[in-house]
Motif scaffolding. Structure first.
Motif, PDB file in Angstrom:
ATOM      1  N   LYS A  43       0.858  -1.284   0.007  1.00  0.00           N
ATOM      2  CA  LYS A  43       0.140  -0.007  -0.100  1.00  0.00           C
ATOM      3  C   LYS A  43       0.735   1.321  -0.110  1.00  0.00           C
ATOM      4  O   LYS A  43       0.493   2.149  -0.752  1.00  0.00           O
ATOM      5  CB  LYS A  43      -0.931  -0.140   1.222  1.00  0.00           C
ATOM      6  CG  LYS A  43      -2.004   0.910   1.152  1.00  0.00           C
ATOM      7  CD  LYS A  43      -2.894   0.836   2.257  1.00  0.00           C
ATOM      8  CE  LYS A  43      -3.891   1.756   2.342  1.00  0.00           C
ATOM      9  NZ  LYS A  43      -5.137   1.682   3.461  1.00  0.00           N
ATOM     10  N   ASP A 265      -1.515  -5.993   3.998  1.00  0.00           N
ATOM     11  CA  ASP A 265      -2.543  -5.336   4.134  1.00  0.00           C
ATOM     12  C   ASP A 265      -3.350  -6.387   3.391  1.00  0.00           C
ATOM     13  O   ASP A 265      -3.357  -6.097   2.022  1.00  0.00           O
ATOM     14  CB  ASP A 265      -2.816  -3.795   3.906  1.00  0.00           C
ATOM     15  CG  ASP A 265      -4.250  -3.430   4.114  1.00  0.00           C
ATOM     16  OD1 ASP A 265      -5.223  -4.141   4.069  1.00  0.00           O
ATOM     17  OD2 ASP A 265      -4.299  -2.208   4.241  1.00  0.00           O
ATOM     18  N   TYR A 267      -6.442  -6.468   2.485  1.00  0.00           N
ATOM     19  CA  TYR A 267      -7.703  -5.678   2.034  1.00  0.00           C
ATOM     20  C   TYR A 267      -6.817  -5.171   0.713  1.00  0.00           C
ATOM     21  O   TYR A 267      -7.499  -5.116  -0.353  1.00  0.00           O
ATOM     22  CB  TYR A 267      -8.203  -4.579   2.958  1.00  0.00           C
ATOM     23  CG  TYR A 267      -8.534  -5.333   4.175  1.00  0.00           C
ATOM     24  CD1 TYR A 267      -9.501  -6.420   4.366  1.00  0.00           C
ATOM     25  CD2 TYR A 267      -7.865  -5.055   5.298  1.00  0.00           C
ATOM     26  CE1 TYR A 267      -9.825  -7.023   5.734  1.00  0.00           C
ATOM     27  CE2 TYR A 267      -8.199  -5.629   6.723  1.00  0.00           C
ATOM     28  CZ  TYR A 267      -9.019  -6.513   6.607  1.00  0.00           C
ATOM     29  OH  TYR A 267      -9.516  -7.284   7.833  1.00  0.00           O
ATOM     30  N   SER A 271      -7.215  -5.489  -3.873  1.00  0.00           N
ATOM     31  CA  SER A 271      -7.201  -4.722  -5.217  1.00  0.00           C
ATOM     32  C   SER A 271      -6.024  -5.065  -5.978  1.00  0.00           C
ATOM     33  O   SER A 271      -6.437  -4.997  -7.279  1.00  0.00           O
ATOM     34  CB  SER A 271      -7.006  -3.350  -4.626  1.00  0.00           C
ATOM     35  OG  SER A 271      -5.499  -2.923  -4.363  1.00  0.00           O
ATOM     36  N   GLU A 327     -10.624   1.904  -9.954  1.00  0.00           N
ATOM     37  CA  GLU A 327     -12.057   2.045  -9.262  1.00  0.00           C
ATOM     38  C   GLU A 327     -12.550   0.777  -8.688  1.00  0.00           C
ATOM     39  O   GLU A 327     -12.857   0.679  -7.491  1.00  0.00           O
ATOM     40  CB  GLU A 327     -12.965   2.643 -10.088  1.00  0.00           C
ATOM     41  CG  GLU A 327     -14.355   3.180  -9.207  1.00  0.00           C
ATOM     42  CD  GLU A 327     -15.435   3.863 -10.118  1.00  0.00           C
ATOM     43  OE1 GLU A 327     -16.559   3.803  -9.752  1.00  0.00           O
ATOM     44  OE2 GLU A 327     -15.047   4.222 -11.339  1.00  0.00           O
ATOM     45  N   GLN A 330     -10.406  -0.457  -5.889  1.00  0.00           N
ATOM     46  CA  GLN A 330     -10.527   0.048  -4.411  1.00  0.00           C
ATOM     47  C   GLN A 330     -11.867  -0.333  -3.821  1.00  0.00           C
ATOM     48  O   GLN A 330     -12.026  -0.493  -2.729  1.00  0.00           O
ATOM     49  CB  GLN A 330     -10.419   1.616  -4.692  1.00  0.00           C
ATOM     50  CG  GLN A 330      -9.228   2.213  -5.160  1.00  0.00           C
ATOM     51  CD  GLN A 330      -9.392   3.740  -5.578  1.00  0.00           C
ATOM     52  OE1 GLN A 330     -10.275   4.369  -6.091  1.00  0.00           O
ATOM     53  NE2 GLN A 330      -8.110   4.559  -5.197  1.00  0.00           N
ATOM     54  N   GLU A 331     -12.940  -0.665  -4.733  1.00  0.00           N
ATOM     55  CA  GLU A 331     -13.890  -1.101  -4.176  1.00  0.00           C
ATOM     56  C   GLU A 331     -14.109  -2.228  -3.775  1.00  0.00           C
ATOM     57  O   GLU A 331     -14.618  -2.877  -2.874  1.00  0.00           O
ATOM     58  CB  GLU A 331     -15.101  -0.989  -5.226  1.00  0.00           C
ATOM     59  CG  GLU A 331     -15.652   0.463  -5.637  1.00  0.00           C
ATOM     60  CD  GLU A 331     -16.789   0.585  -6.786  1.00  0.00           C
ATOM     61  OE1 GLU A 331     -17.428  -0.646  -6.929  1.00  0.00           O
ATOM     62  OE2 GLU A 331     -16.987   1.499  -6.992  1.00  0.00           O
ATOM     63  N   CYS A 333     -11.384  -3.712  -2.338  1.00  0.00           N
ATOM     64  CA  CYS A 333     -10.863  -3.519  -1.189  1.00  0.00           C
ATOM     65  C   CYS A 333     -11.770  -3.350   0.008  1.00  0.00           C
ATOM     66  O   CYS A 333     -11.628  -3.929   0.905  1.00  0.00           O
ATOM     67  CB  CYS A 333      -9.870  -2.503  -1.288  1.00  0.00           C
ATOM     68  SG  CYS A 333      -8.765  -2.099   0.297  1.00  0.00           S
ATOM     69  N   CYS A 334     -12.643  -2.356  -0.321  1.00  0.00           N
ATOM     70  CA  CYS A 334     -13.849  -2.148   0.783  1.00  0.00           C
ATOM     71  C   CYS A 334     -14.565  -3.288   0.937  1.00  0.00           C
ATOM     72  O   CYS A 334     -14.925  -3.623   2.087  1.00  0.00           O
ATOM     73  CB  CYS A 334     -14.311  -0.877   0.356  1.00  0.00           C
ATOM     74  SG  CYS A 334     -13.468   0.627   0.122  1.00  0.00           S
ATOM     75  N   CYS A 335     -14.956  -3.946  -0.175  1.00  0.00           N
ATOM     76  CA  CYS A 335     -15.873  -4.924   0.004  1.00  0.00           C
ATOM     77  C   CYS A 335     -15.432  -6.342   0.963  1.00  0.00           C
ATOM     78  O   CYS A 335     -15.949  -6.901   1.923  1.00  0.00           O
ATOM     79  CB  CYS A 335     -16.206  -5.602  -1.281  1.00  0.00           C
ATOM     80  SG  CYS A 335     -17.377  -4.622  -2.398  1.00  0.00           S
ATOM     81  N   LYS A 337     -13.170  -5.776   3.287  1.00  0.00           N
ATOM     82  CA  LYS A 337     -12.994  -5.224   4.546  1.00  0.00           C
ATOM     83  C   LYS A 337     -14.318  -5.474   5.161  1.00  0.00           C
ATOM     84  O   LYS A 337     -14.543  -5.925   6.371  1.00  0.00           O
ATOM     85  CB  LYS A 337     -12.649  -3.904   4.669  1.00  0.00           C
ATOM     86  CG  LYS A 337     -12.095  -3.585   5.961  1.00  0.00           C
ATOM     87  CD  LYS A 337     -11.293  -2.163   5.852  1.00  0.00           C
ATOM     88  CE  LYS A 337     -10.410  -1.955   7.106  1.00  0.00           C
ATOM     89  NZ  LYS A 337      -9.422  -0.919   7.148  1.00  0.00           N
ATOM     90  N   ASP A 338     -15.570  -5.214   4.435  1.00  0.00           N
ATOM     91  CA  ASP A 338     -16.876  -5.129   5.130  1.00  0.00           C
ATOM     92  C   ASP A 338     -17.142  -6.644   5.461  1.00  0.00           C
ATOM     93  O   ASP A 338     -17.828  -7.116   6.162  1.00  0.00           O
ATOM     94  CB  ASP A 338     -17.857  -4.793   4.130  1.00  0.00           C
ATOM     95  CG  ASP A 338     -17.796  -3.345   4.086  1.00  0.00           C
ATOM     96  OD1 ASP A 338     -17.146  -2.629   5.006  1.00  0.00           O
ATOM     97  OD2 ASP A 338     -18.337  -2.470   2.949  1.00  0.00           O
TER      98      ASP A 338
END
Length: 405
Positions: A43, A265, A267, A271, A327, A330-331, A333-335, A337-338
């Motif tokens: 990262k 990382d 998460y 990506s 994009e 990045q999304e 990565c968030c998914c 984590k969720d």
């Protein structure tokens, strides 16, 4: 030292005896990141490469190994579609005593330091080209800090201290020149667009043949509106996690997915996996669109102004594609984590991942199965989301060039 943990950051004052900062005013700070244990992306490196326009990224590698340690990392960033990154990335190759003289070319061992370095530079340049890495040859540097010293680190009698400082200054000048080239390239890019727009303004209307070319181009572009994207992200991601040494994997799980000491990382890892997957599956469609644009550019008349328009469109397609890839990465990565939230001991997933250790054979496979259960809807989500973003942020933006969307 007792009672002290390893620091995350150390500040070191660099003496003017090493670097005359008055001579190099662009050198505002020197940031030495943790070395690369393997070819994995990180990262912190991604942030310097993609997000910090005022940074120069200088990767150091041993003379014989270069560029094997950085190639996998740079594949992600130095692509055809990336903009303004190749001018900020450099490779510093570090020869050791006798290595340049031992380089072998078509005629055998070169036995000359300068010739060996030149041959090695050509080999590194060829290696980048084979991997389709858009690396600038002039950004490959060589420096041996111990070149003038013997095995006891005593200055050899045939050299003087000025030889040592001159070699260091030569490297610093090369880095300074890199910064100047980057500045000139950015200014030239702006000027090129100005010149193109002047040609467009002075150009005449389209001929019937050119109108047909444009209509055929629009049909080709529209035929790629549906991606037919199939995702195997979940398996790729689990295989990526499996590639970590089991003790590292355990340490990652004990820290809820982020192992700061090793700059890991998981998460962010998602990506990187997603970007490779997307490029593998969608670059062919993008290449067909680019090919159709280049066909129009080739057959357009010099007087109509259509050629420069197609040149701009081709560059914009690459830019839209790169932004689309980033994009989605990045999304995802968030998914992830969720999907693994909350990152606390109260989460049954993390409780299992941390306490499965020491309970018999199969720790890694069992925990990876649990990862699979947590992210088992990501493939379906990714297929749907890729199609949505492909249309909105890639296809529609291309068609806006023709007054459509």
């Amino acid at each position: 030292m007792d009672k002290f943990s390893l620091p995350k950051r150390i500040y070191v004052g660099v003496s003017n005896k090493l670097i005359e900062f008055n001579k190099y005013p662009r050198f505002r700070s020197i940031i030495d990141t943790r070395g690369m244990d393997d070819a994995r992306d990180r990262k912190d490196l991604s942030d310097y490469i993609r997000n910090q326009d005022n940074s120069i990224c200088l990767f150091a590698e041993q003379f014989l190994a270069a560029p094997s340690n950085v190639s996998e990392l740079l594949k992600r960033y130095l692509t055809r579609e990336s903009r303004d990154i190749d001018t900020k990335v450099a490779l510093l190759v570090l020869p050791r005593k006798g290595e340049p003289e031992d380089v072998v070319n078509l005629d055998g061992k070169v036995e000359d330091r300068d010739e060996g370095i030149e041959v090695r530079k050509n080999q590194i340049d060829d290696a980048f080209a084979r991997e389709n890495i858009q690396f600038l040859r002039e950004n490959i540097f060589f420096y041996d800090a111990l070149q003038f010293y013997d095995e006891e680190h005593i200055l050899k009698p045939q050299y003087e201290k000025d030889d040592v400082s001159d070699a260091r200054i030569e490297l610093l000048d090369a880095i300074n020149d890199l910064i100047s080239r980057r500045e000139r390239a950015l200014l030239q890019e702006a000027k090129n667009y100005e010149d193109i727009f002047q040609v467009i303004k002075s150009g005449g209307g389209l001929s019937p043949q050119e109108e047909k070319l444009i209509n055929d181009l629009k049909k080709t572009i529209e035929s790629h509106e549906k991606t037919e994207f199939l995702s195997n992200f979940e398996n790729r991601y689990k295989n990526h996690l499996k590639s970590y040494h089991v003790m590292v994997f355990r340490a990652i799980n004990n820290r809820f997915g982020t192992y700061d000491l090793r700059d890991i990382d998981i998460y962010f890892d998602g990506s990187t996996v997603a970007e490779v997957l997307l490029r593998d599956r969608l670059r062919e469609s993008k290449a067909e669109i680019i090919g159709a644009v280049e066909l129009v550019e080739k057959h357009a008349s010099e007087q109509s102004g259509l050629k420069p328009v197609m040149k701009i469109l081709s560059e914009q397609i690459d830019e839209y594609f790169e932004k689309f890839i980033i994009e989605i990465g990045q999304e995802i990565c968030c998914c992830i984590k969720d999907s693994l939230a909350p990152q606390t001991y109260s989460n049954e997933f993390w409780d299992y991942a941390q306490n499965r250790w020491g309970q018999g054979h199969g720790y890694r496979d069992d925990v990876l199965d649990q990862y699979g259960s947590q992210i088992n809807s990501l493939d379906d989500w990714l297929v749907e989301r890729v199609q949505e973003v492909w249309k909105q942020n890639f296809m529609d933006r291309i068609l806006e060039f023709f007054g459509e969307s």
